[in-house]
Design a protein around this motif. Structure first.
Motif, mmCIF file in Angstrom:
data_model
loop_
_atom_site.group_PDB
_atom_site.id
_atom_site.type_symbol
_atom_site.label_atom_id
_atom_site.label_comp_id
_atom_site.label_asym_id
_atom_site.label_seq_id
_atom_site.Cartn_x
_atom_site.Cartn_y
_atom_site.Cartn_z
ATOM 1 N N GLY A 106 7.141 -2.862 -4.341
ATOM 2 C CA GLY A 106 6.951 -1.453 -4.035
ATOM 3 C C GLY A 106 7.733 -0.893 -2.473
ATOM 4 N N PRO A 107 7.730 0.286 -2.521
ATOM 5 C CA PRO A 107 8.330 0.716 -1.160
ATOM 6 C C PRO A 107 7.388 0.563 -0.212
ATOM 7 C CG PRO A 107 7.900 2.457 -2.650
ATOM 8 C CD PRO A 107 7.784 1.280 -3.339
ATOM 9 N N LEU A 108 7.734 0.226 0.976
ATOM 10 C CA LEU A 108 7.194 0.185 2.324
ATOM 11 C C LEU A 108 7.561 1.303 3.318
ATOM 12 C CD1 LEU A 108 5.576 -2.636 4.346
ATOM 13 C CD2 LEU A 108 7.290 -1.097 5.583
ATOM 14 N N ARG A 109 6.617 2.061 4.087
ATOM 15 C CA ARG A 109 7.177 3.070 4.905
ATOM 16 C C ARG A 109 6.221 2.783 6.329
ATOM 17 N NH1 ARG A 109 5.620 4.850 0.009
ATOM 18 N NH2 ARG A 109 6.775 6.502 -0.968
ATOM 19 N N ALA A 110 7.455 2.897 7.358
ATOM 20 C CA ALA A 110 7.133 2.737 8.428
ATOM 21 C C ALA A 110 7.944 3.566 9.704
ATOM 22 C CB ALA A 110 7.596 1.221 8.882
ATOM 23 N N GLN A 111 7.443 3.824 10.537
ATOM 24 C CA GLN A 111 8.070 4.634 11.885
ATOM 25 C C GLN A 111 8.983 3.875 12.521
ATOM 26 O OE1 GLN A 111 5.106 6.300 14.068
ATOM 27 N NE2 GLN A 111 3.796 7.446 12.325
ATOM 28 N N ARG A 112 8.798 2.584 12.605
ATOM 29 C CA ARG A 112 9.618 1.842 13.554
ATOM 30 C C ARG A 112 9.888 0.497 12.415
ATOM 31 N NH1 ARG A 112 5.619 3.321 16.668
ATOM 32 N NH2 ARG A 112 6.089 4.339 18.562
ATOM 33 N N LEU A 113 11.215 0.014 12.593
ATOM 34 C CA LEU A 113 11.642 -0.966 11.808
ATOM 35 C C LEU A 113 12.299 -2.124 12.655
ATOM 36 C CD1 LEU A 113 11.920 -2.314 8.835
ATOM 37 C CD2 LEU A 113 14.329 -1.215 8.960
ATOM 38 N N PRO A 134 0.814 -1.122 -0.099
ATOM 39 C CA PRO A 134 0.069 0.143 -0.024
ATOM 40 C C PRO A 134 0.954 1.179 0.081
ATOM 41 C CG PRO A 134 -0.768 -1.695 1.640
ATOM 42 C CD PRO A 134 0.634 -2.346 0.911
ATOM 43 N N LYS A 135 0.715 2.175 -1.002
ATOM 44 C CA LYS A 135 1.538 3.406 -1.272
ATOM 45 C C LYS A 135 1.180 4.521 -0.108
ATOM 46 C CE LYS A 135 2.226 2.680 -6.189
ATOM 47 N NZ LYS A 135 2.459 3.288 -7.393
ATOM 48 N N SER A 136 0.021 4.401 0.239
ATOM 49 C CA SER A 136 -0.646 5.583 1.039
ATOM 50 C C SER A 136 -0.300 5.415 2.561
ATOM 51 C CB SER A 136 -1.758 6.252 0.851
ATOM 52 O OG SER A 136 -2.816 4.839 1.230
ATOM 53 N N VAL A 137 0.154 4.141 3.012
ATOM 54 C CA VAL A 137 0.164 3.767 4.343
ATOM 55 C C VAL A 137 1.659 3.962 4.989
ATOM 56 C CG1 VAL A 137 -0.007 1.940 6.193
ATOM 57 C CG2 VAL A 137 -1.707 2.135 3.925
ATOM 58 N N VAL A 138 1.634 4.556 6.017
ATOM 59 C CA VAL A 138 2.930 4.652 6.976
ATOM 60 C C VAL A 138 2.398 3.840 8.214
ATOM 61 C CG1 VAL A 138 4.516 6.133 8.227
ATOM 62 C CG2 VAL A 138 3.704 6.926 6.052
#
Length: 390
Positions: free
Chosen positions: A218-225, A17-21
Motif C-alpha cells: 500500500g501507499p506510504l505518506r511522509a513529509q521527508r523522504l 498504515p493508511k492514516s499515518v503521515v
C-alpha cells in the motif's frame, strides 16, 4: 518466535498504515539507511524504514567492518574531513547503542596498519600518504611509516616478505553484523516502523509537499523522504529529479576459523573479529550486476598476501567465502543531495557504511530532520558530476 503459516511460510506482512503521515521515511535498511533512520528517530516522532528484503543487492552483511581513515580523501579532501568527523563520534554511537540495546558492536580504535610487502610498495605508500595529507583543506592526523622491526613489535609473527607498514592512531574496526542488529533492535524499542518486504515502487510528491511512496503493501505518506537504497537509488532517484550515478563494485572475502585473539591492530586487508574468526579481503572488481560469485584467482591472491603477512595463517582452515556488491558513485565518493524539483527528498549513498555510520547517525540525520544539508557538504552534491561533464 515469529509466527509461521501452514506450509512453513511466513504470513503476509501487515499493510502500510493508511492514516499515518510519517515525519520521515527511509528507503533502504542496510547500514546507511539504518544509521540514518536511527538518527532521524532521535529528532522526529514518526519514522518508517522500507526494506526491499534479502533480494536486494545488500553489502551490509558482506562488510569487512573497518572504521578507517588512512587513505580516504585523495582528490576530495572534504571526504577525508568527513571520515575523521565520523571517526570522532563513533565512540558516542557505540555507547548509545550499547545503552539502548545491550548490544556491544565491538568498536576498537587502536590504530590500523597498511602492510607493505615490497620496496616499491613502500615508496608508493610514502608518496601517496604525503600527497594525501598535503591537499588544502585535508584533515591533519598523525601517520608513521613503520619499518619491519616496528611492525613485528606490533604484530608478532609477521612474515619475511613484510618490509614495513603505514600506521595511524585514528583507524579501527567494529563488528558490522552486530552494528546492523543494534540499529534494527532500536527500531523495535524506539518506535521506528520497520516495513520488511516493502520495496519502494513509485514515488510522487503532492502539491501539499507530502510524498507518496507506492509499495506492495500500500501507499506510504511522509513529509521527508531519504533514498538510502544503495544501488537501487539510481532508478528511484529518477522519479524525484535526481540523476544518481552509482555502479556495483564486487568485493570478495575469505573467512578463516576462530583462533585465540592475537591480532589487536587491524590491517587494511586482514583483521580478526572480536569472537576470533579471521577476515581476508579488499578486492575491487568492476564485475557488474550479473556476476556475484566468488572466483578462485581473486581468492588465491587475497590468501597469498595474507599468508605472506602472517605465515601462521597457513595452518588456519577456511570456513567460507563470499562476495558482495559495493555501492560506488562515478568518482568513488559519497553522494548527499536534496532534490531541487522535490524539496524534502534526499539521497545518501556511499561505500563506507561502517566507517561513516557515526557521521550518518549523529551528524547527517539531524540535518535531514531539519530539512536541509549543511553548506560544508556541498562537495558531495550531484553538481560535481555535471561540472565534470561540462
Amino acid at each position: 518466535m515469529p509466527m509461521t503459516a501452514v506450509g512453513g511460510r511466513s504470513p503476509a506482512p501487515d499493510p502500510v498504515p493508511k492514516s499515518v503521515v510519517y515525519d520521515a521515511a527511509v528507503v533502504g535498511a542496510g547500514l546507511v539507511g539504518s544509521a540514518l533512520a536511527y538518527g532521524l528517530r532521535r529528532c522526529l516522532a514518526r519514522v518508517a524504514v522500507l526494506d526491499e528484503g534479502d533480494v536486494a543487492y545488500r553489502a551490509s552483511r558482506g562488510n569487512f567492518g573497518l572504521v578507517w581513515v588512512q587513505s580516504k580523501g585523495m582528490g576530495m579532501p572534504r571526504y577525508g574531513v568527513w571520515t575523521m568527523a565520523s571517526q570522532r563520534v563513533w565512540p558516542d554511537l557505540a555507547a548509545q547503542l550499547l545503552e539502548e540495546t545491550g548490544i556491544d558492536v565491538h568498536l576498537e580504535q587502536n590504530g590500523g596498519l597498511h602492510v607493505l610487502l615490497t620496496d616499491e610498495e613502500v615508496e608508493a605508500r610514502v608518496g601517496f600518504m604525503t600527497n594525501l595529507l598535503a591537499q588544502p583543506g585535508m584533515s591533519d592526523y598523525e601517520w608513521k611509516l613503520l619499518d619491519r622491526r616496528e611492525v613485528a613489535d606490533m604484530v608478532p609473527g609477521i612474515g619475511p616478505d613484510v618490509r614495513g607498514a603505514s600506521w595511524t592512531p585514528v583507524d579501527g574496526v567494529a563488528n558490522p553484523l552486530k552494528l546492523l542488529r543494534a540499529f534494527h533492535t532500536t527500531f523495535q524499542r524506539n518506535g521506528v516502523d520497520y516495513l520488511p518486504r516493502c520495496p519502494a515502487q513509485a514515488i510522487r510528491r503532492q502539491a501539499d509537499g507530502i510524498f507518496i511512496v507506492d509499495t506492495p503493501r500500500g501507499p506510504l505518506r511522509a513529509q521527508r523522504l531519504v533514498l538510502a537504497g544503495g544501488l537501487g537509488n539510481k532508478a528511484l532517484g529518477e522519479q524525484i529529479g535526481l540523476d544518481i550515478p552509482v555502479r556495483p563494485q564486487r568485493g570478495q572475502i575469505i573467512v578463516l576459523e576462530r583462533t585465540r585473539r592475537v591480532l589487536n591492530t587491524p590491517i587494511s586487508t586482514l583483521r580478526q573479529m572480536d569472537e576470533g574468526s579471521w577476515l581476508i579481503g579488499d578486492s575491487q572488481e568492476e564485475a557488474g550486476y550479473a556476476d556475484r560469485e566468488v572466483s578462485l584467482p581473486i581468492l588465491g591472491t587475497l590468501a597469498d598476501r595474507a599468508v605472506r603477512t602472517l605465515p601462521a595463517l597457513r595452518e588456519v582452515s577456511v570456513v567460507r567465502t563470499w562476495s558482495a556488491l559495493r555501492v560506488m558513485s562515478r568518482d568513488g565518493f559519497p553522494v548527499y543531495a536534496q532534490s531541487d524539483t522535490c524539496p524534502g527528498a534526499f539521497v545518501a549513498t556511499c561505500h563506507s557504511g561502517v566507517t561513516l555510520a557515526g557521521a550518518h547517525a549523529l551528524i547527517l540525520a539531524p540535518m535531514l530532520a531539519d530539512g536541509g544539508l549543511a553548506g560544508d557538504l556541498a562537495p558531495f552534491s550531484l553538481r560535481r558530476f555535471h561540472v565534470q561533464e561540462a
